[in-house]
Scaffold this active site. Structure first.
Site, mmCIF file in Angstrom:
data_model
loop_
_atom_site.group_PDB
_atom_site.id
_atom_site.type_symbol
_atom_site.label_atom_id
_atom_site.label_comp_id
_atom_site.label_asym_id
_atom_site.label_seq_id
_atom_site.Cartn_x
_atom_site.Cartn_y
_atom_site.Cartn_z
ATOM 1 N N ARG A 235 -3.333 -0.920 5.204
ATOM 2 C CA ARG A 235 -3.889 -1.933 4.315
ATOM 3 C C ARG A 235 -2.966 -3.112 4.073
ATOM 4 O O ARG A 235 -3.386 -4.274 4.161
ATOM 5 C CB ARG A 235 -4.291 -1.302 2.980
ATOM 6 C CG ARG A 235 -5.371 -0.256 3.141
ATOM 7 C CD ARG A 235 -5.618 0.510 1.868
ATOM 8 N NE ARG A 235 -4.466 1.384 1.574
ATOM 9 C CZ ARG A 235 -4.310 2.036 0.439
ATOM 10 N NH1 ARG A 235 -5.205 1.913 -0.523
ATOM 11 N NH2 ARG A 235 -3.257 2.825 0.255
ATOM 12 N N CYS B 62 0.860 -1.177 0.000
ATOM 13 C CA CYS B 62 0.000 0.000 0.000
ATOM 14 C C CYS B 62 0.896 1.226 0.000
ATOM 15 O O CYS B 62 2.089 1.116 -0.300
ATOM 16 C CB CYS B 62 -0.983 -0.016 1.177
ATOM 17 S SG CYS B 62 -0.246 0.130 2.823
ATOM 18 N N ASP C 131 -8.174 3.400 1.376
ATOM 19 C CA ASP C 131 -7.270 3.778 2.460
ATOM 20 C C ASP C 131 -8.094 4.336 3.626
ATOM 21 O O ASP C 131 -8.741 5.364 3.490
ATOM 22 C CB ASP C 131 -6.280 4.823 1.967
ATOM 23 C CG ASP C 131 -5.153 5.081 2.948
ATOM 24 O OD1 ASP C 131 -5.259 4.667 4.127
ATOM 25 O OD2 ASP C 131 -4.162 5.706 2.544
#
Length: 162
Positions: free
Chosen positions: A15, A9, A124
């Site tokens: 994440r 990420c 996100d």
């Protein structure tokens, strides 16, 4: 042989660490030999642990979210078999790096492994509330199960004939 997977990420604190945890869980359940790590395309949080909100959301769902943030290295794109981007921006950054380096890893969006997904990106949650973290955790398990199907079909296999 071990299949090596890298989740990626932006900052490697939300994440990708939870995707890493979900893949570890799925591999253990499937009895597959998988090594999984995570990294970020940016160096914003290098050396930091995962965001405590993600750690808590993962813990509430039975996942152990741990690790230390690092930035993806060019060598990762050849030393891992499968590199999983959490969103299209990360995917494009990884593909550009792979092209420059002549990398050999398969690079894909993580959620494309979930056949029932309503999208191909993991949003996100960093600037949102706790619900966003819980939603991201919920997205990871179905995609991780799909990754295990990929490992069964395409993962590294021991050489035959020996």
């Amino acid at each position: 042989m071990t299949t090596r997977i890298l989740t990626v990420c932006l900052g490697n604190i939300c994440r990708s660490p939870v995707a890493q945890a979900a893949i570890r869980e799925a591999a253990a359940e499937a009895g597959l030999d998988v090594e999984v790590d995570s990294a970020g395309t940016g160096a914003y949080h290098v050396g930091n642990p995962p965001d405590e909100r993600m750690v808590a959301a993962g813990r509430d769902a039975g996942l152990v979210v741990d690790g230390q943030a690092r930035k993806v290295a060019a060598a990762d794109l050849s030393s891992y078999d499968l590199v999983l981007a959490m969103d299209r921006e990360n995917l494009h950054d990884l593909q550009a790096l792979a092209e420059r380096e002549g990398a050999t890893a398969t690079i894909r969006l993580f959620r494309t492994f979930d056949p029932d997904t309503d999208g191909d990106e993991v949003p996100d949650p960093y600037y949102g509330g706790d619900d966003g973290f819980r939603q991201v955790v919920a997205m990871t398990r179905p995609a991780a199960a799909g990754v295990m199907e990929w490992v069964r079909l395409h993962g590294r296999r021991p050489a035959t004939g020996s």
